[in-house]
Design a protein around this motif. Structure first.
Motif, PDB file in Angstrom:
ATOM      1  N   ARG A 131      58.011  15.154  28.499  1.00 21.81           N
ATOM      2  CA  ARG A 131      59.412  15.587  28.371  1.00 21.81           C
ATOM      3  C   ARG A 131      59.544  17.065  28.712  1.00 21.81           C
ATOM      4  O   ARG A 131      60.494  17.476  29.397  1.00 21.81           O
ATOM      5  CB  ARG A 131      59.909  15.311  26.955  1.00 21.81           C
ATOM      6  N   PHE A 132      58.596  17.878  28.252  1.00 22.85           N
ATOM      7  CA  PHE A 132      58.585  19.316  28.523  1.00 22.85           C
ATOM      8  C   PHE A 132      58.562  19.560  30.030  1.00 22.85           C
ATOM      9  O   PHE A 132      59.333  20.367  30.559  1.00 22.85           O
ATOM     10  CB  PHE A 132      57.354  19.941  27.843  1.00 22.85           C
ATOM     11  N   GLU A 133      57.662  18.844  30.726  1.00 26.21           N
ATOM     12  CA  GLU A 133      57.505  19.035  32.172  1.00 26.21           C
ATOM     13  C   GLU A 133      58.701  18.530  32.970  1.00 26.21           C
ATOM     14  O   GLU A 133      59.012  19.069  34.028  1.00 26.21           O
ATOM     15  CB  GLU A 133      56.213  18.372  32.645  1.00 26.21           C
ATOM     16  N   LYS A 134      59.387  17.511  32.476  1.00 26.69           N
ATOM     17  CA  LYS A 134      60.554  16.959  33.181  1.00 26.69           C
ATOM     18  C   LYS A 134      61.813  17.792  32.969  1.00 26.69           C
ATOM     19  O   LYS A 134      62.797  17.620  33.691  1.00 26.69           O
ATOM     20  CB  LYS A 134      60.837  15.530  32.697  1.00 26.69           C
ATOM     21  N   ASN A 135      61.822  18.668  31.982  1.00 21.87           N
ATOM     22  CA  ASN A 135      63.027  19.418  31.611  1.00 21.87           C
ATOM     23  C   ASN A 135      62.768  20.917  31.519  1.00 21.87           C
ATOM     24  O   ASN A 135      63.138  21.568  30.542  1.00 21.87           O
ATOM     25  CB  ASN A 135      63.561  18.892  30.272  1.00 21.87           C
ATOM     26  N   MET A 136      62.162  21.471  32.558  1.00 19.90           N
ATOM     27  CA  MET A 136      61.772  22.885  32.532  1.00 19.90           C
ATOM     28  C   MET A 136      62.952  23.848  32.354  1.00 19.90           C
ATOM     29  O   MET A 136      62.782  24.927  31.815  1.00 19.90           O
ATOM     30  CB  MET A 136      60.980  23.236  33.806  1.00 19.90           C
ATOM     31  N   LYS A 137      64.154  23.430  32.767  1.00 20.57           N
ATOM     32  CA  LYS A 137      65.311  24.332  32.616  1.00 20.57           C
ATOM     33  C   LYS A 137      65.625  24.604  31.143  1.00 20.57           C
ATOM     34  O   LYS A 137      66.256  25.601  30.821  1.00 20.57           O
ATOM     35  CB  LYS A 137      66.533  23.771  33.337  1.00 20.57           C
ATOM     36  N   ARG A 138      65.169  23.730  30.250  1.00 21.97           N
ATOM     37  CA  ARG A 138      65.411  23.942  28.814  1.00 21.97           C
ATOM     38  C   ARG A 138      64.548  25.065  28.248  1.00 21.97           C
ATOM     39  O   ARG A 138      64.863  25.612  27.186  1.00 21.97           O
ATOM     40  CB  ARG A 138      65.113  22.666  28.015  1.00 21.97           C
ATOM     41  N   HIS A 139      63.446  25.382  28.921  1.00 18.12           N
ATOM     42  CA  HIS A 139      62.489  26.344  28.365  1.00 18.12           C
ATOM     43  C   HIS A 139      61.799  27.146  29.468  1.00 18.12           C
ATOM     44  O   HIS A 139      60.564  27.271  29.467  1.00 18.12           O
ATOM     45  CB  HIS A 139      61.449  25.630  27.493  1.00 18.12           C
ATOM     46  N   ALA A 140      62.579  27.674  30.384  1.00 11.44           N
ATOM     47  CA  ALA A 140      62.042  28.459  31.504  1.00 11.44           C
ATOM     48  C   ALA A 140      61.152  29.586  30.989  1.00 11.44           C
ATOM     49  O   ALA A 140      61.462  30.252  30.005  1.00 11.44           O
ATOM     50  CB  ALA A 140      63.192  29.020  32.333  1.00 11.44           C
ATOM     51  N   GLY A 141      60.016  29.739  31.632  1.00 10.56           N
ATOM     52  CA  GLY A 141      59.097  30.812  31.270  1.00 10.56           C
ATOM     53  C   GLY A 141      58.091  30.455  30.188  1.00 10.56           C
ATOM     54  O   GLY A 141      57.177  31.232  29.908  1.00 10.56           O
ATOM     55  N   LEU A 142      58.223  29.290  29.573  1.00 15.04           N
ATOM     56  CA  LEU A 142      57.263  28.876  28.550  1.00 15.04           C
ATOM     57  C   LEU A 142      56.245  27.924  29.159  1.00 15.04           C
ATOM     58  O   LEU A 142      56.546  27.188  30.097  1.00 15.04           O
ATOM     59  CB  LEU A 142      57.987  28.196  27.383  1.00 15.04           C
ATOM     60  N   GLU A 143      55.038  27.931  28.601  1.00 13.93           N
ATOM     61  CA  GLU A 143      53.961  27.083  29.114  1.00 13.93           C
ATOM     62  C   GLU A 143      53.563  26.050  28.063  1.00 13.93           C
ATOM     63  O   GLU A 143      53.419  26.368  26.880  1.00 13.93           O
ATOM     64  CB  GLU A 143      52.750  27.933  29.486  1.00 13.93           C
ATOM     65  N   TRP A 144      53.342  24.817  28.534  1.00 15.26           N
ATOM     66  CA  TRP A 144      52.985  23.729  27.625  1.00 15.26           C
ATOM     67  C   TRP A 144      51.698  24.012  26.856  1.00 15.26           C
ATOM     68  O   TRP A 144      51.612  23.704  25.669  1.00 15.26           O
ATOM     69  CB  TRP A 144      52.887  22.391  28.358  1.00 15.26           C
ATOM     70  N   ALA A 145      50.702  24.591  27.499  1.00 16.29           N
ATOM     71  CA  ALA A 145      49.411  24.824  26.835  1.00 16.29           C
ATOM     72  C   ALA A 145      49.589  25.653  25.557  1.00 16.29           C
ATOM     73  O   ALA A 145      48.963  25.377  24.532  1.00 16.29           O
ATOM     74  CB  ALA A 145      48.436  25.508  27.787  1.00 16.29           C
ATOM     75  N   SER A 146      50.466  26.647  25.588  1.00 18.74           N
ATOM     76  CA  SER A 146      50.719  27.485  24.412  1.00 18.74           C
ATOM     77  C   SER A 146      51.434  26.691  23.320  1.00 18.74           C
ATOM     78  O   SER A 146      51.130  26.828  22.135  1.00 18.74           O
ATOM     79  CB  SER A 146      51.564  28.697  24.795  1.00 18.74           C
ATOM     80  N   VAL A 147      52.402  25.868  23.732  1.00 16.16           N
ATOM     81  CA  VAL A 147      53.134  25.038  22.775  1.00 16.16           C
ATOM     82  C   VAL A 147      52.168  24.054  22.112  1.00 16.16           C
ATOM     83  O   VAL A 147      52.144  23.915  20.888  1.00 16.16           O
ATOM     84  CB  VAL A 147      54.287  24.272  23.477  1.00 16.16           C
ATOM     85  N   GLU A 148      51.356  23.383  22.927  1.00 24.05           N
ATOM     86  CA  GLU A 148      50.420  22.387  22.414  1.00 24.05           C
ATOM     87  C   GLU A 148      49.419  23.007  21.431  1.00 24.05           C
ATOM     88  O   GLU A 148      49.130  22.427  20.375  1.00 24.05           O
ATOM     89  CB  GLU A 148      49.677  21.716  23.565  1.00 24.05           C
ATOM     90  N   ALA A 149      48.921  24.192  21.755  1.00 22.78           N
ATOM     91  CA  ALA A 149      47.966  24.866  20.867  1.00 22.78           C
ATOM     92  C   ALA A 149      48.603  25.135  19.503  1.00 22.78           C
ATOM     93  O   ALA A 149      47.968  24.933  18.460  1.00 22.78           O
ATOM     94  CB  ALA A 149      47.497  26.178  21.504  1.00 22.78           C
ATOM     95  N   LYS A 150      49.864  25.559  19.516  1.00 25.96           N
ATOM     96  CA  LYS A 150      50.552  25.821  18.257  1.00 25.96           C
ATOM     97  C   LYS A 150      50.780  24.532  17.468  1.00 25.96           C
ATOM     98  O   LYS A 150      50.648  24.499  16.246  1.00 25.96           O
ATOM     99  CB  LYS A 150      51.880  26.517  18.534  1.00 25.96           C
ATOM    100  N   LEU A 151      51.135  23.454  18.174  1.00 26.25           N
ATOM    101  CA  LEU A 151      51.357  22.162  17.515  1.00 26.25           C
ATOM    102  C   LEU A 151      50.077  21.655  16.851  1.00 26.25           C
ATOM    103  O   LEU A 151      50.117  21.145  15.734  1.00 26.25           O
ATOM    104  CB  LEU A 151      51.866  21.127  18.521  1.00 26.25           C
TER     105      LEU A 151
END
Length: 189
Positions: free
Chosen positions: A24-44
């Motif tokens: 979902r993150f990768e399909k909707n990049m306009k919702r979170h421009a400039g953020l990277e999934w790897a950082s989000v996943e590490a926090k989760l």
């Protein structure tokens, strides 16, 4: 007596949820421009209780996604991004007082108690307006919003939707409920 819910996911549930969230993150990049999934996943992965809350958001039809980050705390902000108010959270009053004040035809639950049980917050009016800048939401449904105390004290509660190319914020009595009204949540991780 309330039954305490286990707030942890199995390894399989965690893997499946992270895969869904990444897609979902990768399909909707306009919702979170400039953020990277790897950082989000590490926090989760470091916050299993928050991951459980996201699982509950997903399980009830919310389709949670990252909509930004809090520059002061470094937390990622998730909102329910389903096109319509989450199906598993509709036909509910605003809060417990609203529910208990109904003389008949009581719904099974209320928005504030459900959100608290899930470990999330209802979107505020300002957050709902920000969400609507990321897409078009609630064209056929409506969502309860966190109601200011001065409105709630008078028996009211607020909700919003998107009709005629416009976001509308309305009021209703807190005991009211409709098949097409639910709530959207937010979570900081």
């Amino acid at each position: 007596m309330a039954v305490e819910t286990k707030k942890a996911l199995s390894a399989e549930q965690q893997k499946e949820l992270l895969s869904t969230l990444k897609s979902r993150f990768e399909k909707n990049m306009k919702r979170h421009a400039g953020l990277e999934w790897a950082s989000v996943e590490a926090k989760l992965e470091k916050n299993p209780e928050k991951l459980w809350s996201l699982y509950e958001m997903e399980r009830t039809g919310g389709e949670p996604d990252v909509v930004g980050s809090d520059e002061n705390t470094g937390e990622y902000i998730f909102y329910d991004c389903a096109a319509e108010s989450p199906k598993g959270r509709r036909s509910i009053c605003y809060d417990r007082d609203g529910l208990e004040s109904r003389k008949e035809h009581r719904p099974e639950n209320n928005a504030l108690d459900m959100a608290a049980a899930m470990g999330i917050e209802l979107l505020t009016e300002a957050e709902y307006l920000e969400l609507q800048k990321l897409g078009t939401f609630d064209t056929k449904t409506s969502s309860w919003l966190k109601t200011p105390p001065e409105i709630r004290k008078l028996g009211g509660a607020i909700f919003a939707d998107f009709r005629y190319g416009q976001v509308f914020v309305y009021h209703n009595g807190a005991p009211s409920y409709y098949a097409a009204r639910g709530f959207r949540g937010s979570l900081k991780v």
